[in-house]
Design a protein around this motif. Structure first.
Motif, short mmCIF file in Angstrom:
data_model
loop_
_atom_site.label_atom_id
_atom_site.label_comp_id
_atom_site.label_asym_id
_atom_site.label_seq_id
_atom_site.Cartn_x
_atom_site.Cartn_y
_atom_site.Cartn_z
N LYS A 120 -10.47 5.28 -9.79
CA LYS A 120 -9.07 4.88 -9.90
C LYS A 120 -8.15 6.08 -9.73
CE LYS A 120 -9.43 0.80 -12.87
NZ LYS A 120 -9.11 0.26 -14.19
N GLY A 123 -8.14 7.05 -6.19
CA GLY A 123 -7.32 6.12 -5.43
C GLY A 123 -5.83 6.40 -5.59
N GLU A 124 -5.43 6.77 -6.81
CA GLU A 124 -4.03 7.11 -7.05
C GLU A 124 -3.64 8.34 -6.25
OE1 GLU A 124 -3.70 7.58 -11.27
OE2 GLU A 124 -4.05 5.46 -11.66
N SER A 127 -3.38 7.34 -2.63
CA SER A 127 -2.14 6.57 -2.40
C SER A 127 -0.93 7.51 -2.32
CB SER A 127 -1.93 5.56 -3.52
OG SER A 127 -2.92 4.58 -3.49
N GLN A 128 -0.91 8.48 -3.22
CA GLN A 128 0.18 9.46 -3.21
C GLN A 128 0.18 10.24 -1.90
OE1 GLN A 128 2.69 9.90 -5.26
NE2 GLN A 128 3.49 11.63 -4.13
N ARG A 130 -1.03 9.24 0.94
CA ARG A 130 -0.63 8.33 2.02
C ARG A 130 0.89 8.19 2.05
NH1 ARG A 130 -1.02 3.18 0.74
NH2 ARG A 130 -3.07 3.44 -0.19
N ARG A 131 1.50 8.05 0.85
CA ARG A 131 2.97 7.94 0.80
C ARG A 131 3.63 9.20 1.35
NH1 ARG A 131 1.80 5.27 -4.10
NH2 ARG A 131 1.98 7.20 -5.27
N GLN A 134 3.18 9.25 5.13
CA GLN A 134 4.04 8.30 5.84
C GLN A 134 5.44 8.88 6.04
OE1 GLN A 134 3.78 4.73 3.50
NE2 GLN A 134 2.27 3.82 4.86
#
Length: 182
Positions: A120, A123-124, A127-128, A130-131, A134
């Motif tokens: 988890k 994954g966090e 995700s960070q 990926r943000r 982007q």
């Protein structure tokens, strides 16, 4: 020099005030972490001391979570009837084997919960990343949401990409037209 090497005194374990968490997303996240910690501790109690434990928890969303050793129904029946678990002389060996199996399963559960927590967190972090990524890739954002500066940067990037594609295409055409002997 001694002052720079001296450690700052830590605050150690401090008592925090226990209050209801008001933000719904913080509440769910904290509940999930505390629930897994609670179940882990219950599993450790079973493993270390051979005790029977049952925990039933309702999440803030109304979902039911439970943990039980040896199983929830047996312990609830025992609690409701106030009777100790019956011991049968011929079944001690079977019960000992079952307890050993349950202890092994509890240890596996603990390891899996730890691995889940690690995944988890991973994954966090992803995700960070990926943000953040982007924000650097303008071509992934809708064009009507880009600023004038971002549009100019996108135009330059696209022109550079076009040149690189043309160079690569020319290189491939040259290789096809003049194949090397080796």
């Amino acid at each position: 020099m001694l002052q720079s090497m001296a450690k700052k005194p830590s605050k150690g374990h401090q008592k925090i005030e226990i209050t209801k968490i008001l933000k719904k997303n913080h509440l769910q996240f904290t509940f999930s972490k505390r629930r897994s910690g609670l179940f882990k501790k219950a599993s450790e109690l079973c493993t270390l001391y051979g005790v029977n434990v049952t925990i039933i928890v309702f999440s803030p969303g109304g979902k039911v979570f439970s943990f039980g050793h040896p199983d929830i129904e047996t312990i609830i029946d025992r609690f409701l009837t106030c009777n100790p678990l019956p011991k049968q002389n011929g079944l001690h060996l079977i019960e000992a084997q079952r307890n050993a199996s349950v202890q092994e399963l509890n240890m596996q559960l603990t390891q899996i919960l730890n691995q889940l927590e690690f995944e988890k967190k991973k994954g966090e972090v992803l995700s960070q990343m990926r943000r953040e990524n982007q924000n650097q890739c303008q071509w992934e954002a809708p064009i009507n949401e880009l600023s004038l500066l971002e549009l100019d940067q996108l135009k330059v990037s696209m022109e550079e990409l076009k040149k690189a594609v043309v160079r690569q295409g020319d290189k491939l055409l040259m290789e096809v037209a003049n194949p090397s002997p080796f």
